[in-house]
Design an enzyme around this catalytic site. Structure first.
Site, PDB file in Angstrom:
ATOM      1  N   ARG A 137       1.551 -14.141  17.911  1.00 46.61           N
ATOM      2  CA  ARG A 137       0.140 -13.787  17.773  1.00 46.61           C
ATOM      3  C   ARG A 137      -0.699 -14.954  17.245  1.00 46.61           C
ATOM      4  O   ARG A 137      -0.259 -16.094  17.242  1.00 46.61           O
ATOM      5  CB  ARG A 137       0.017 -12.527  16.897  1.00 46.61           C
ATOM      6  N   SER A 168       3.816  -5.322  15.122  1.00 47.87           N
ATOM      7  CA  SER A 168       3.636  -6.330  16.181  1.00 47.87           C
ATOM      8  C   SER A 168       4.525  -7.544  15.934  1.00 47.87           C
ATOM      9  O   SER A 168       5.054  -7.739  14.833  1.00 47.87           O
ATOM     10  CB  SER A 168       2.165  -6.743  16.249  1.00 47.87           C
ATOM     11  N   ARG A 179      -2.400 -15.273  11.738  1.00 44.93           N
ATOM     12  CA  ARG A 179      -1.379 -14.279  11.347  1.00 44.93           C
ATOM     13  C   ARG A 179      -0.019 -14.939  11.080  1.00 44.93           C
ATOM     14  O   ARG A 179       0.974 -14.258  10.838  1.00 44.93           O
ATOM     15  CB  ARG A 179      -1.217 -13.213  12.436  1.00 44.93           C
ATOM     16  N   ASN A 193       4.132  -2.258   4.805  1.00 41.60           N
ATOM     17  CA  ASN A 193       3.372  -2.968   5.834  1.00 41.60           C
ATOM     18  C   ASN A 193       1.993  -3.233   5.237  1.00 41.60           C
ATOM     19  O   ASN A 193       1.145  -2.337   5.205  1.00 41.60           O
ATOM     20  CB  ASN A 193       3.258  -2.126   7.106  1.00 41.60           C
ATOM     21  N   HIS A 219       6.282  -5.257  10.097  1.00 42.44           N
ATOM     22  CA  HIS A 219       5.111  -5.365  10.975  1.00 42.44           C
ATOM     23  C   HIS A 219       5.460  -4.744  12.311  1.00 42.44           C
ATOM     24  O   HIS A 219       6.559  -4.981  12.841  1.00 42.44           O
ATOM     25  CB  HIS A 219       4.688  -6.826  11.138  1.00 42.44           C
ATOM     26  N   ALA A 256      -3.302  -6.587   7.373  1.00 40.59           N
ATOM     27  CA  ALA A 256      -3.876  -7.943   7.329  1.00 40.59           C
ATOM     28  C   ALA A 256      -3.707  -8.614   5.965  1.00 40.59           C
ATOM     29  O   ALA A 256      -3.705  -9.846   5.869  1.00 40.59           O
ATOM     30  CB  ALA A 256      -5.353  -7.878   7.698  1.00 40.59           C
ATOM     31  N   ARG A 307      -5.975   1.695  17.845  1.00 40.62           N
ATOM     32  CA  ARG A 307      -5.672   0.269  17.928  1.00 40.62           C
ATOM     33  C   ARG A 307      -4.897  -0.050  19.205  1.00 40.62           C
ATOM     34  O   ARG A 307      -4.505   0.847  19.951  1.00 40.62           O
ATOM     35  CB  ARG A 307      -4.903  -0.179  16.669  1.00 40.62           C
ATOM     36  N   GLU A 332       9.385  -5.972   3.997  1.00 42.92           N
ATOM     37  CA  GLU A 332       8.069  -5.938   4.657  1.00 42.92           C
ATOM     38  C   GLU A 332       8.272  -5.688   6.145  1.00 42.92           C
ATOM     39  O   GLU A 332       9.194  -6.233   6.749  1.00 42.92           O
ATOM     40  CB  GLU A 332       7.343  -7.270   4.429  1.00 42.92           C
ATOM     41  N   PRO A 388      -4.356  -1.655   5.070  1.00 41.92           N
ATOM     42  CA  PRO A 388      -5.592  -1.388   5.800  1.00 41.92           C
ATOM     43  C   PRO A 388      -5.417  -1.256   7.301  1.00 41.92           C
ATOM     44  O   PRO A 388      -4.653  -1.986   7.923  1.00 41.92           O
ATOM     45  CB  PRO A 388      -6.471  -2.592   5.462  1.00 41.92           C
ATOM     46  N   ASN A 389      -6.143  -0.295   7.838  1.00 41.07           N
ATOM     47  CA  ASN A 389      -6.245  -0.029   9.284  1.00 41.07           C
ATOM     48  C   ASN A 389      -4.985   0.583   9.894  1.00 41.07           C
ATOM     49  O   ASN A 389      -4.983   0.901  11.079  1.00 41.07           O
ATOM     50  CB  ASN A 389      -6.665  -1.295  10.052  1.00 41.07           C
ATOM     51  N   TYR A 394       0.868  -2.512  18.695  1.00 45.29           N
ATOM     52  CA  TYR A 394       1.274  -1.706  17.555  1.00 45.29           C
ATOM     53  C   TYR A 394       2.175  -0.547  17.995  1.00 45.29           C
ATOM     54  O   TYR A 394       3.289  -0.795  18.426  1.00 45.29           O
ATOM     55  CB  TYR A 394       0.029  -1.268  16.775  1.00 45.29           C
ATOM     56  N   ASP A 447       1.816 -10.984  -5.878  1.00 46.41           N
ATOM     57  CA  ASP A 447       2.190 -10.995  -7.301  1.00 46.41           C
ATOM     58  C   ASP A 447       2.729  -9.633  -7.739  1.00 46.41           C
ATOM     59  O   ASP A 447       3.713  -9.547  -8.478  1.00 46.41           O
ATOM     60  CB  ASP A 447       0.984 -11.375  -8.170  1.00 46.41           C
ATOM     61  N   HIS A 476      -1.332 -11.601   5.175  1.00 44.78           N
ATOM     62  CA  HIS A 476      -1.647 -13.009   5.428  1.00 44.78           C
ATOM     63  C   HIS A 476      -2.512 -13.632   4.341  1.00 44.78           C
ATOM     64  O   HIS A 476      -2.699 -14.852   4.327  1.00 44.78           O
ATOM     65  CB  HIS A 476      -2.365 -13.140   6.774  1.00 44.78           C
TER      66      HIS A 476
HETATM   67  C1  DQA Z   1       0.283  -5.651  11.249  1.00 41.67           C
HETATM   68  C2  DQA Z   1      -0.022  -7.093  11.619  1.00 41.67           C
HETATM   69  C3  DQA Z   1      -1.256  -7.604  10.897  1.00 41.67           C
HETATM   70  O1  DQA Z   1      -1.532  -8.942  11.289  1.00 41.67           O
HETATM   71  C4  DQA Z   1      -2.465  -6.739  11.252  1.00 41.67           C
HETATM   72  O2  DQA Z   1      -3.603  -7.177  10.551  1.00 41.67           O
HETATM   73  C5  DQA Z   1      -2.202  -5.306  11.039  1.00 41.67           C
HETATM   74  C6  DQA Z   1      -0.910  -4.746  11.465  1.00 41.67           C
HETATM   75  C7  DQA Z   1       1.471  -5.090  12.063  1.00 41.67           C
HETATM   76  O3  DQA Z   1       2.009  -4.069  11.668  1.00 41.67           O
HETATM   77  O4  DQA Z   1       1.814  -5.643  13.108  1.00 41.67           O
HETATM   78  O5  DQA Z   1      -3.062  -4.562  10.600  1.00 41.67           O
HETATM   79  O6  DQA Z   1       0.662  -5.604   9.879  1.00 41.67           O
END
Ligand code: DQA
Length: 140
Positions: free
Chosen positions: A104, A99, A108, A71, A97, A74, A17, A95, A9-10, A22, A84, A77
């Site tokens: 942070r 950031s 997170r 990735n 990220h 959110a 953002r 995985e 998401p996002n 990011y 699963d 977390h």
């Molecule tokens: C993220 C870190 C997450 O905490 C955040 O909600 C994101 C982006 C990252 O790529 O740094 O959406 O996954």
């Protein structure tokens, strides 16, 4: 090598953002970077804002790909369902990220989904994905 790159998401909204956390690249540009750096790999990109869709994509990945970069946004977390699904999917998985999560917010600091991967990379913006591809190839 066939590698699935999943973004949660996002992550389809990177241009809107915080660039300092990011990346100033969008997902498509990050995938292009991967293709340029790893020309022998075939990267397939999947993005969804919906937890169940991410679960289904992970479930289907084992028979279609040699490895996965994920990735979860959110959901990293909070999502037991994604954790699963990753556990069931037996291909190598890293995985990422963008950031630097250790610097942070408290909420997170829980890394739930990463527990079902081979490891995680955090804090190198788009280069987190390049590092993940490099390490994934060592695992495949
Ligand atoms: C993220 C870190 C997450 O905490 C955040 O909600 C994101 C982006 C990252 O790529 O740094 O959406 O996954």
């Amino acid at each position: 090598m066939k590698i699935l790159v999943i973004n949660g998401p996002n992550l389809n909204m990177l241009s809107k953002r915080d660039e300092s956390q990011y990346s100033n690249l969008n997902i498509e540009q990050i995938i292009n970077l991967l293709c340029k750096e790893f020309p022998d790999c075939k990267f397939t990109s999947y993005q969804s804002n919906i937890e169940g869709e991410l679960v289904t994509e992970i479930q289907n990945a084992a028979t279609l790909y040699d490895g996965m970069i994920i990735n979860p946004g959110a959901y990293a977390h909070t999502s037991v369902a994604i954790k699963d699904a990753l556990e069931i999917c037996k291909i190598p998985k890293i995985e990422v990220h963008l950031s630097h999560l250790a610097n942070r917010e408290e909420y997170r600091q829980t890394l739930l989904t990463a527990k079902s991967t081979n490891g995680y990379i955090s804090g190198f913006k788009e280069n987190s994905y390049l590092a993940a591809a490099f390490l994934l190839l060592k695992l495949i």
